[in-house]
Design a protein around this motif. Structure first.
Motif, mmCIF file in Angstrom:
data_model
loop_
_atom_site.group_PDB
_atom_site.id
_atom_site.type_symbol
_atom_site.label_atom_id
_atom_site.label_comp_id
_atom_site.label_asym_id
_atom_site.label_seq_id
_atom_site.Cartn_x
_atom_site.Cartn_y
_atom_site.Cartn_z
ATOM 1 N N ALA A 1 0.605 -0.897 -0.031
ATOM 2 C CA ALA A 1 0.192 -0.147 0.084
ATOM 3 C C ALA A 1 0.618 1.442 -0.119
ATOM 4 O O ALA A 1 2.142 1.095 0.435
ATOM 5 N N THR B 1 -0.379 9.221 -0.086
ATOM 6 C CA THR B 1 0.502 10.729 -0.583
ATOM 7 C C THR B 1 0.364 11.573 0.996
ATOM 8 O O THR B 1 -0.084 11.137 1.688
ATOM 9 N N ASN C 1 -4.008 10.675 -0.562
ATOM 10 C CA ASN C 1 -4.729 9.865 -1.685
ATOM 11 C C ASN C 1 -3.727 8.470 -1.564
ATOM 12 O O ASN C 1 -2.721 8.460 -0.982
ATOM 13 N N THR C 2 -4.437 7.542 -1.438
ATOM 14 C CA THR C 2 -4.138 5.793 -0.721
ATOM 15 C C THR C 2 -3.905 4.555 -2.253
ATOM 16 O O THR C 2 -4.997 5.135 -2.794
ATOM 17 N N TYR C 3 -2.399 3.699 -2.577
ATOM 18 C CA TYR C 3 -3.280 3.062 -3.568
ATOM 19 C C TYR C 3 -2.874 1.839 -2.447
ATOM 20 O O TYR C 3 -2.274 1.519 -2.016
ATOM 21 N N TYR C 4 -3.198 1.155 -3.245
ATOM 22 C CA TYR C 4 -3.539 -0.672 -2.097
ATOM 23 C C TYR C 4 -3.046 -2.081 -3.860
ATOM 24 O O TYR C 4 -3.991 -2.366 -4.220
ATOM 25 N N THR C 5 -2.361 -3.526 -3.097
ATOM 26 C CA THR C 5 -2.207 -4.634 -4.341
ATOM 27 C C THR C 5 -3.619 -5.307 -3.928
ATOM 28 O O THR C 5 -4.566 -4.917 -2.944
ATOM 29 N N ASP C 6 -3.698 -5.494 -4.755
ATOM 30 C CA ASP C 6 -5.468 -6.270 -5.311
ATOM 31 C C ASP C 6 -5.919 -7.519 -4.310
ATOM 32 O O ASP C 6 -6.551 -7.185 -3.355
ATOM 33 N N LYS D 1 -6.943 -5.065 -0.590
ATOM 34 C CA LYS D 1 -8.236 -4.661 -1.101
ATOM 35 C C LYS D 1 -9.060 -4.186 0.076
ATOM 36 O O LYS D 1 -9.748 -6.048 -0.123
ATOM 37 N N LEU E 1 2.238 8.589 -6.036
ATOM 38 C CA LEU E 1 1.994 7.315 -5.589
ATOM 39 C C LEU E 1 3.169 6.349 -6.206
ATOM 40 O O LEU E 1 3.093 6.662 -7.281
ATOM 41 N N THR F 1 4.716 1.953 -6.689
ATOM 42 C CA THR F 1 4.389 0.925 -6.494
ATOM 43 C C THR F 1 5.525 0.160 -6.158
ATOM 44 O O THR F 1 5.894 -0.744 -6.659
#
Length: 123
Positions: free
Chosen positions: A49, A52, A56-61, A64, A103, A105
């Motif tokens: 994960a 910022t 703001n966020t982002y995850y690996t599948d 989630k 962001l 990964t």
């Protein structure tokens, strides 16, 4: 450059929860994108994960809906709340930082790393 110190790892049963913390040094923490990565024995370090400075966020599948990354810029700390843990989540979890508003990964995009904290999930 920031120094990062992770904590909160441990042993938990499958289905349980853990909350990891990563404390950062420095006065410009809010300018850093932060990431969590993990590495299981014999495997490559993988992205989990990222967040910022403006959250703001982002995850690996695979995480989630189970993991939540957050940060408290006043405390220079980023968190990873892990729920519904599975045996395959077991790994050493690393916190990483990069001075950027974007962001990332890719582990090679991060410039600063913590020492890691072990997460063990029993089945």
């Amino acid at each position: 450059q920031v120094q990062l110190v992770e904590s909160g790892g441990g042993l938990v049963q499958a289905g349980g929860s853990l909350k990891l913390s990563c404390a950062a040094s420095g006065r410009t923490f809010s300018s850093y994108a932060m990431g969590w990565f993990r590495q299981a024995p014999g495997k490559e370090r993988e992205f989990v994960a990222a967040i910022t400075g403006s959250s703001n966020t982002y995850y690996t599948d695979s995480v989630k809906g189970r993991f939540t990354i957050s940060r408290d810029n006043a405390k220079n700390t980023v968190y990873l709340q892990m729920n519904s843990l599975k045996p395959e989540d077991a790994a050493v979890y690393y916190c990483a930082a990069r001075l950027t508003a974007l962001l990332y990964t890719n582990k090679h995009s991060y410039t600063d790393w913590g020492q890691g904290t072990q997460v063990t999930v029993s089945s």
